[in-house]
Motif scaffolding. Structure first.
Motif, short mmCIF file in Angstrom:
data_model
loop_
_atom_site.label_atom_id
_atom_site.label_comp_id
_atom_site.label_asym_id
_atom_site.label_seq_id
_atom_site.Cartn_x
_atom_site.Cartn_y
_atom_site.Cartn_z
N MET A 185 79.21 46.43 36.70
CA MET A 185 80.58 46.85 36.44
C MET A 185 80.61 47.71 35.18
O MET A 185 80.12 47.31 34.15
N LYS A 186 81.18 48.88 35.29
CA LYS A 186 81.26 49.79 34.17
C LYS A 186 82.52 49.53 33.37
O LYS A 186 83.55 49.12 33.90
N ASN A 187 82.45 49.79 32.07
CA ASN A 187 83.57 49.56 31.17
C ASN A 187 84.57 50.70 31.23
O ASN A 187 84.20 51.86 31.06
N THR A 188 85.84 50.35 31.42
CA THR A 188 86.89 51.36 31.42
C THR A 188 87.83 51.16 30.24
O THR A 188 88.90 51.76 30.21
N ALA A 189 87.44 50.33 29.28
CA ALA A 189 88.28 50.12 28.09
C ALA A 189 87.44 49.67 26.90
O ALA A 189 86.41 49.04 27.06
N THR A 190 87.93 50.04 25.73
CA THR A 190 87.41 49.51 24.48
C THR A 190 88.55 48.68 23.89
O THR A 190 89.57 48.49 24.53
N GLN A 191 88.39 48.26 22.69
CA GLN A 191 89.45 47.52 22.02
C GLN A 191 90.67 48.43 21.80
O GLN A 191 91.79 47.94 21.72
N HIS A 192 90.46 49.74 21.73
CA HIS A 192 91.52 50.68 21.38
C HIS A 192 91.87 51.71 22.44
O HIS A 192 92.93 52.31 22.39
N LEU A 193 90.96 51.96 23.38
CA LEU A 193 91.14 53.03 24.36
C LEU A 193 90.93 52.53 25.78
O LEU A 193 90.22 51.55 26.00
N THR A 194 91.51 53.27 26.74
CA THR A 194 91.31 52.94 28.14
C THR A 194 91.12 54.22 28.96
O THR A 194 91.64 55.28 28.59
N ILE A 195 90.35 54.12 30.05
CA ILE A 195 90.13 55.25 30.96
C ILE A 195 90.81 54.93 32.28
O ILE A 195 90.54 53.89 32.89
N PRO A 254 81.60 61.75 18.94
CA PRO A 254 80.54 61.80 17.92
C PRO A 254 79.65 60.55 17.90
O PRO A 254 78.53 60.60 17.39
N GLU A 255 80.13 59.45 18.46
CA GLU A 255 79.37 58.19 18.43
C GLU A 255 78.66 57.90 19.75
O GLU A 255 78.09 56.83 19.92
N GLN A 256 78.71 58.82 20.70
CA GLN A 256 78.08 58.67 22.01
C GLN A 256 78.51 57.38 22.70
O GLN A 256 77.69 56.64 23.25
N VAL A 257 79.81 57.15 22.68
CA VAL A 257 80.40 55.96 23.31
C VAL A 257 80.48 56.13 24.82
O VAL A 257 80.28 55.19 25.57
N LEU A 258 80.78 57.34 25.26
CA LEU A 258 81.06 57.60 26.67
C LEU A 258 79.83 58.01 27.47
O LEU A 258 78.90 58.60 26.94
N GLY A 259 79.89 57.70 28.76
CA GLY A 259 78.85 58.10 29.70
C GLY A 259 79.47 58.43 31.03
O GLY A 259 80.69 58.47 31.17
N GLU A 311 80.08 53.44 27.78
CA GLU A 311 78.75 52.83 27.83
C GLU A 311 78.47 51.99 26.60
O GLU A 311 77.74 51.01 26.67
N HIS A 312 79.02 52.39 25.46
CA HIS A 312 78.81 51.67 24.21
C HIS A 312 80.16 51.47 23.52
O HIS A 312 80.42 52.07 22.46
N PRO A 313 81.03 50.64 24.09
CA PRO A 313 82.38 50.47 23.53
C PRO A 313 82.39 49.96 22.10
O PRO A 313 83.31 50.25 21.34
N GLU A 314 81.36 49.25 21.69
CA GLU A 314 81.30 48.70 20.34
C GLU A 314 81.13 49.80 19.29
O GLU A 314 81.39 49.59 18.11
N ARG A 315 80.72 50.99 19.71
CA ARG A 315 80.53 52.11 18.79
C ARG A 315 81.82 52.89 18.51
O ARG A 315 81.84 53.73 17.61
N CYS A 316 82.86 52.63 19.28
CA CYS A 316 84.10 53.41 19.16
C CYS A 316 84.71 53.24 17.76
O CYS A 316 84.94 52.12 17.30
N VAL A 317 84.96 54.38 17.09
CA VAL A 317 85.56 54.36 15.75
C VAL A 317 87.00 54.88 15.78
O VAL A 317 87.59 55.16 14.75
N LEU A 318 87.55 55.02 16.97
CA LEU A 318 88.93 55.46 17.19
C LEU A 318 89.22 56.82 16.57
O LEU A 318 90.26 57.05 15.99
N CYS A 319 88.29 57.74 16.72
CA CYS A 319 88.52 59.12 16.24
C CYS A 319 89.44 59.87 17.19
O CYS A 319 90.03 60.88 16.82
#
Length: 72
Positions: free
Chosen positions: A1-11, A27-32, A46-54
């Motif tokens: 299952m692929k992630n469609t949300a972080t703590q702050h954003l959703t796809i 800049p943090e290579q969060v998306l794939g 792919e790496h939701p923990e890297r999201c810095v909410l830029c």
């Protein structure tokens, strides 16, 4: 299952057309990219923990598929 949300954003995978500016501008290579049967379908976190909410992904998506989650 692929992630469609972080703590702050959703796809919204129904709005995502594979324009890929969001992946390029993060800049943090969060998306794939999600692939199914060799075809690229939509973006994923792919790496939701890297999201810095830029919000560079939000601003670069011309289809408004990535949105900021309202914090109450």
């Amino acid at each position: 299952m692929k992630n469609t949300a972080t703590q702050h954003l959703t796809i919204d995978t129904h709005r995502c057309t594979g324009y890929w500016k969001c992946v390029k501008h993060c800049p943090e290579q969060v998306l794939g990219k999600v692939k199914f049967l060799g075809l690229v379908k939509h973006a994923t976190f792919e790496h939701p923990e890297r999201c810095v909410l830029c919000c560079k992904c939000v601003m670069s998506c011309k289809h408004h598929a990535i949105t900021k989650i309202s914090q109450s």
